[in-house]
Write an enzyme that holds these catalytic residues in place. Structure first.
Site, PDB file in Angstrom:
ATOM      1  N   SER A 246       4.758   6.710  -4.839  1.00 21.14           N
ATOM      2  CA  SER A 246       4.217   6.392  -3.521  1.00 21.14           C
ATOM      3  C   SER A 246       4.755   7.411  -2.506  1.00 21.14           C
ATOM      4  O   SER A 246       4.554   8.604  -2.686  1.00 21.14           O
ATOM      5  CB  SER A 246       4.557   4.950  -3.156  1.00 21.14           C
ATOM      6  OG  SER A 246       3.776   4.507  -2.081  1.00 21.14           O
TER       7      SER A 246
ATOM      8  N   ASP B 293      -5.305   1.854  -7.852  1.00 22.60           N
ATOM      9  CA  ASP B 293      -4.446   1.995  -6.687  1.00 22.60           C
ATOM     10  C   ASP B 293      -5.352   2.336  -5.522  1.00 22.60           C
ATOM     11  O   ASP B 293      -5.845   3.455  -5.422  1.00 22.60           O
ATOM     12  CB  ASP B 293      -3.411   3.102  -6.910  1.00 22.60           C
ATOM     13  CG  ASP B 293      -2.463   3.255  -5.725  1.00 22.60           C
ATOM     14  OD1 ASP B 293      -2.647   2.526  -4.717  1.00 22.60           O
ATOM     15  OD2 ASP B 293      -1.564   4.090  -5.795  1.00 22.60           O
TER      16      ASP B 293
ATOM     17  N   HIS C  96      -1.093   0.215  -8.156  1.00 23.63           N
ATOM     18  CA  HIS C  96      -0.016   1.015  -7.572  1.00 23.63           C
ATOM     19  C   HIS C  96       1.235   0.930  -8.441  1.00 23.63           C
ATOM     20  O   HIS C  96       2.152   1.724  -8.298  1.00 23.63           O
ATOM     21  CB  HIS C  96       0.281   0.510  -6.162  1.00 23.63           C
ATOM     22  CG  HIS C  96       1.006   1.482  -5.285  1.00 23.63           C
ATOM     23  ND1 HIS C  96       0.484   2.687  -4.914  1.00 23.63           N
ATOM     24  CD2 HIS C  96       2.229   1.413  -4.692  1.00 23.63           C
ATOM     25  CE1 HIS C  96       1.342   3.324  -4.134  1.00 23.63           C
ATOM     26  NE2 HIS C  96       2.414   2.573  -3.984  1.00 23.63           N
TER      27      HIS C  96
END
Length: 697
Positions: free
Chosen positions: A555, A640, A672
């Site tokens: 991320s 995601d 994710h």
């Protein structure tokens, strides 16, 4: 809306039993016999551990029910069962359920009876006899429930399908096999799901024989608003008043574009007698969530953020006095946020979890004089707790052990807890965990930063080892004593690596100013913090080989990898791995779904011209690809929706076009996160193989 039905007849109970017998040939997933070779903690060992889930303490404080999930790698799934253990910790856990279906949400009705969910069914059980009774089935789906203090009512979560506008619906006439999706508004997808439905909470009467689902009341009414809020909210977002006459709940009364641009949720109080609703947090513009009534019903506390559009604002401890109408922030002079609020029995104290200097700890806030006291203190994370009188039962993890229940006393201070459950002690007793050290080092601007240093499991001070810099996601999340089945530091340790894990600028738990220094400055001090930490240990820890250091993250952590890849002129890092990261900010600005995030952290979309956006977009990693000079592995997943898969593809393609050694791991069915056991094992094996290739030559 799908109709909800109650299933009570003996014939239907028989049908349910027959359906289970049809599945009896499928073995029930349970605990495995595990032998650890050479004391090394591997991904395979990690996935054979039990996973503590929800838990509840009996009204008399003598027993705890909890869920525990074991996984089958071969079948690529897990199975959650319910267990019972003495709250004293003296005695063995007893397994209460034994089915191929997942049980969840166990709660006590009285000291001998629990209610729990199995699929869409609400079931009661006498824990002494282990006898079950089906109380009702929520045909539209069941996500969780709470029982009223008197045990006569229940609130449950179920989903409502999104209704297409009439002008769009008519286009689908006769096309029952089409997969096309037509959207005319924003927030048509969120994190990892297409927004085809939204949750509401329903109030139903509860008797010893049934949950009267057919007569349930939709508390939110006809509006398509969420309660609980997606994607994180659950049963903590609503509560009964002590006398059972009111329900407080969390709701963001927005849809579409308004929802995508705002974090302004509120606390509503619903009066069961007349059906009226009052917004008690009106005027507070950020997230308001997770309301809890005082025991006398005169006050209510909740977690409150000040600013609209800032998802990582400080979570304040807000209290409303119903009689005076006054709202009080009990954290006004406290530079840390709170979560999981509870009232003491006498309503004299508010108890909450606080992210505090690299750990999640329990603090107590005195309602009268507003003094604050730290209740727990250890190298751990407390991820939630239940307060019963002076007894605190906490869900606790550390970098060296997954979740177990620990016991604390509210009237104590800076205490370590007593472990109650021992789900994984048998396996972990065979493991040589890499030790963790809490290191405070100077930053480039003269401040102090907490860095966790995790040692290799086979550490020998006469040898040198490779090291990995761990880059945290968030971007506003703390590198705490967390336990994870993806970023598991003990798996990295077991693979023979030091791990350097800095709480760089942007991490909460170190004061508001430290956390906020990252917004609008992604390529600034937070990146210097990473390089400072790497250089510090390379120069001051002779057991770390400075020529064998890699970096990894997911991320925002993967953005950090892409950014570091473009600023690695001195070859500080010899290999990179980036998971689900932002590569092109202009691309990210229009591909994500929570637009408040872009507006707050980057300053707005790229066509808005101001100093903050100019600085933010100038630090997009794709602008520095010509400087990439280091092997990189890119991982990304199709579902995601926060950072879509094209970002990872673009980064990988750029690396290959630059002539670099690069690898791309793509999951078409993950989000994710990587949640499926076999996908997780592939992820870990790839992770270790990639860094071994470059750091263990």
């Amino acid at each position: 809306m799908k109709k909800t039905l109650i299933l009570l007849s003996a014939a239907l109970l028989l049908a349910v039993g027959c359906n289970r017998r049809q599945l009896v040939n499928e073995p029930i997933i349970g605990k495995s016999d595990v032998t650890v070779q050479n004391g090394r903690f591997t991904p395979e060992i990690m996935w054979q551990l039990g996973k503590m889930g929800e838990y509840n303490v009996s009204p008399d404080g003598s027993q705890i029910v909890y869920t525990n999930t074991y996984y089958s790698i071969e079948r690529n799934k897990g199975n959650a069962e319910i267990y019972l253990i003495p709250a004293s910790g003296d005695g063995q856990a007893v397994r209460l359920t034994n089915t191929i279906e997942n049980e969840f949400n166990p709660v006590w009705l009285d000291n001998e009876t629990i209610l729990f969910a199995r699929g869409n069914n609400i079931v009661s059980m006498n824990v002494k006899r282990k006898s079950e009774k089906l109380l009702g089935t929520v045909e539209s789906g069941l996500e969780g429930f709470k029982i009223s203090p008197k045990g006569d009512k229940i609130i449950y979560i179920s989903d409502i399908p999104v209704q297409r506008p009439e002008n769009i619906q008519k286009l689908y006439h006769g096309l029952d096999k089409t997969s096309g999706r037509i959207n005319e508004d924003l927030m048509y997808r969120h994190w990892d799901n297409w927004v085809d439905e939204y949750p509401h909470i329903y109030l139903a009467n509860l008797t010893s024989k049934s949950v009267e689902i057919g007569d349930a009341i939709d508390i939110i009414g006809p509006k398509p608003f969420e309660c609980p809020m997606r994607p994180w909210g659950g049963i903590e977002q609503f509560n009964f008043s002590p006398d059972g006459s009111r329900i407080a709940y969390t709701c963001r009364a927005k849809t579409g574009k308004d929802y995508a641009l705002s974090t302004n949720s509120d606390i509503f109080v619903y009066n069961i007698a007349d059906g009226s609703t009052v917004n008690i947090s009106e005027g507070i513009m950020g997230y308001d969530q997770n309301p809890v009534f005082s025991h006398d019903g005169k006050k209510i506390a909740w977690e409150s953020m000040e600013h609209d559009g800032y998802e990582s604002d400080k979570l304040r401890l807000m209290v409303l006095d119903f009689e005076s109408g006054d709202r009080t922030d009990y954290t006004a002079d406290f530079d840390y946020g709170v979560s999981g609020i509870s009232w003491s029995n006498d309503d004299a104290q508010l108890v909450a979890v606080v992210m505090y200097r690299g750990m999640n700890e329990i603090f107590a806030f005195n309602v009268g004089d507003k003094s604050i006291r730290q209740v727990t203190k250890d190298k751990h994370d407390i991820n939630g707790f239940q307060l019963l009188g002076n007894d605190i039962f906490a869900n606790e993890v550390s970098m060296q052990h997954p979740a177990e229940i620990f016991h604390y006393q509210l009237n104590a201070q800076n205490q370590t807890g007593k472990q109650i459950t021992t789900i994984n002690s048998e396996v972990l007793s065979q493991v040589r965990m890499g030790r963790t050290e809490e290191c405070w080092i100077p930053t480039s601007d003269g401040k102090q930063m907490l860095v966790w240093l995790i040692y290799p499991y086979d550490y020998d001070s006469t040898k040198t080892y490779p090291a990995l810099l761990f880059c945290e996601g968030g971007p506003q999340s703390m590198v705490s004593q967390f336990w994870s089945t993806r970023w598991n530091f003990e798996v990295m340790s077991g693979a023979g690596y030091f791990v350097i894990a800095p709480n760089r600028r942007g991490c909460p738990g170190f004061g508001t100013a430290w956390c906020e220094e990252i917004s609008g400055d992604y390529g600034g001090l937070c990146m210097k913090d990473y390089m400072t930490a790497t250089d510090y240990f390379a120069q001051n820890m002779p057991q770390i080989d400075a020529n064998r250091i890699g970096a990894c993250g997911a991320s925002f952590g993967a953005y950090s990898i892409y950014w570091l890849a473009g600023h690695n002129e001195n070859h500080r890092f010899k290999a990179f791995l980036a998971h689900n990261g932002m590569f092109n900010f202009e691309q990210q600005c229009l591909e994500t779904e929570e637009y408040w995030f872009t507006n707050w952290d980057l300053g707005g979309p790229y066509w808005v011209k101001n100093a903050k956006t100019a600085h933010s977009y100038a630090n997009s990693p794709h602008l520095f690809v010509e400087k990439w000079n280091t092997p990189i592995c890119v991982v990304h997943s199709e579902f995601d929706f926060r950072i879509v898969a094209s970002q990872g593809m673009a980064a990988y393609n750029a690396a290959k076009l630059r002539g670099l050694d690069a690898r791309y791991l793509y999951f078409p069915d993950e989000t994710h996160w990587v949640l499926q056991p076999q996908n997780s094992l592939l992820w870990h094996r790839n992770f270790i193989d990639w860094f071994d290739k470059y750091l263990k030559k």
